[in-house]
Design a protein around this motif. Structure first.
Motif, PDB file in Angstrom:
ATOM      1  N   GLY A   9       0.565  -1.367  -0.217  1.00  0.00           N
ATOM      2  CA  GLY A   9       0.173  -0.449   0.024  1.00  0.00           C
ATOM      3  C   GLY A   9       1.061   0.900  -0.051  1.00  0.00           C
ATOM      4  N   GLY A  10       0.027   2.298   0.198  1.00  0.00           N
ATOM      5  CA  GLY A  10       0.874   3.769  -0.265  1.00  0.00           C
ATOM      6  C   GLY A  10      -0.327   5.005  -0.435  1.00  0.00           C
ATOM      7  N   LEU A  11       0.472   6.089  -0.921  1.00  0.00           N
ATOM      8  CA  LEU A  11      -0.335   6.976  -1.906  1.00  0.00           C
ATOM      9  C   LEU A  11       0.187   7.168  -3.116  1.00  0.00           C
ATOM     10  CD1 LEU A  11      -1.397  10.125  -1.131  1.00  0.00           C
ATOM     11  CD2 LEU A  11       0.750  10.757  -0.558  1.00  0.00           C
ATOM     12  N   VAL A  12      -0.429   7.323  -3.659  1.00  0.00           N
ATOM     13  CA  VAL A  12      -0.419   7.368  -5.068  1.00  0.00           C
ATOM     14  C   VAL A  12      -1.707   8.294  -5.586  1.00  0.00           C
ATOM     15  CG1 VAL A  12      -2.352   5.508  -5.642  1.00  0.00           C
ATOM     16  CG2 VAL A  12      -0.452   6.154  -7.088  1.00  0.00           C
ATOM     17  N   GLN A  13      -0.869   9.361  -7.024  1.00  0.00           N
ATOM     18  CA  GLN A  13      -2.177   9.875  -7.787  1.00  0.00           C
ATOM     19  C   GLN A  13      -2.799   9.503  -8.833  1.00  0.00           C
ATOM     20  OE1 GLN A  13       0.528  12.845  -9.967  1.00  0.00           O
ATOM     21  NE2 GLN A  13       0.392  13.876  -7.727  1.00  0.00           N
ATOM     22  N   ALA A  14      -4.179   9.810  -8.605  1.00  0.00           N
ATOM     23  CA  ALA A  14      -4.857   9.642  -9.681  1.00  0.00           C
ATOM     24  C   ALA A  14      -4.496   9.376 -11.005  1.00  0.00           C
ATOM     25  CB  ALA A  14      -6.227  10.219  -9.471  1.00  0.00           C
TER      26      ALA A  14
END
Length: 125
Positions: A9-14
């Protein structure tokens, strides 16, 4: 007893992609139904995808065509490839396994009795 551990998991842009992994210890996934669920803040846990012993797959309408569930040959890991991610995909993602031997699939949370701790996926707009 089986233990499931999610990662990836993590942070990702649209519009971006992530690949979640679920590793099993104590027993392999073998002939046990496996699925992915997700839970957004303030909402109930919902079905995302499932895979059977024969690698048949099933997806919720909200992710169909964007997500792909798969497993490795050793049957000790299951993956969720997530493409074209959108902010609505933001949630904690859980891997689950039904300990009953069955060659089919499960689509609802109460039918699974082993769960991982979850991995956070955040999609920014």
């Amino acid at each position: 007893q089986a233990q499931l551990v999610e990662s990836g998991g993590g942070l990702v842009q649209a519009g971006g992609s992530l690949r979640l992994s679920c590793a099993a210890s104590g027993r392999t996934f073998g002939a046990h139904p496996v699925g992915w669920f997700r839970q957004a803040p303030g909402k109930e846990r919902v079905f995302v995808a499932a895979i059977s012993y024969y690698d048949n797959t099933y997806y919720s309408d909200s992710v169909k065509g964007r997500f792909t569930i798969s497993r490795n040959g050793a049957r000790n890991a299951v993956y969720l490839q997530m493409n074209s991610l959108q902010p609505d995909d933001t949630a904690v993602y859980y891997c689950a396994m039904d300990s009953r031997t069955d060659y089919g699939m499960r689509y609802v949370a109460p039918e699974y009795d082993y769960w991982g701790q979850g991995t956070q996926v955040t999609v920014s707009s």
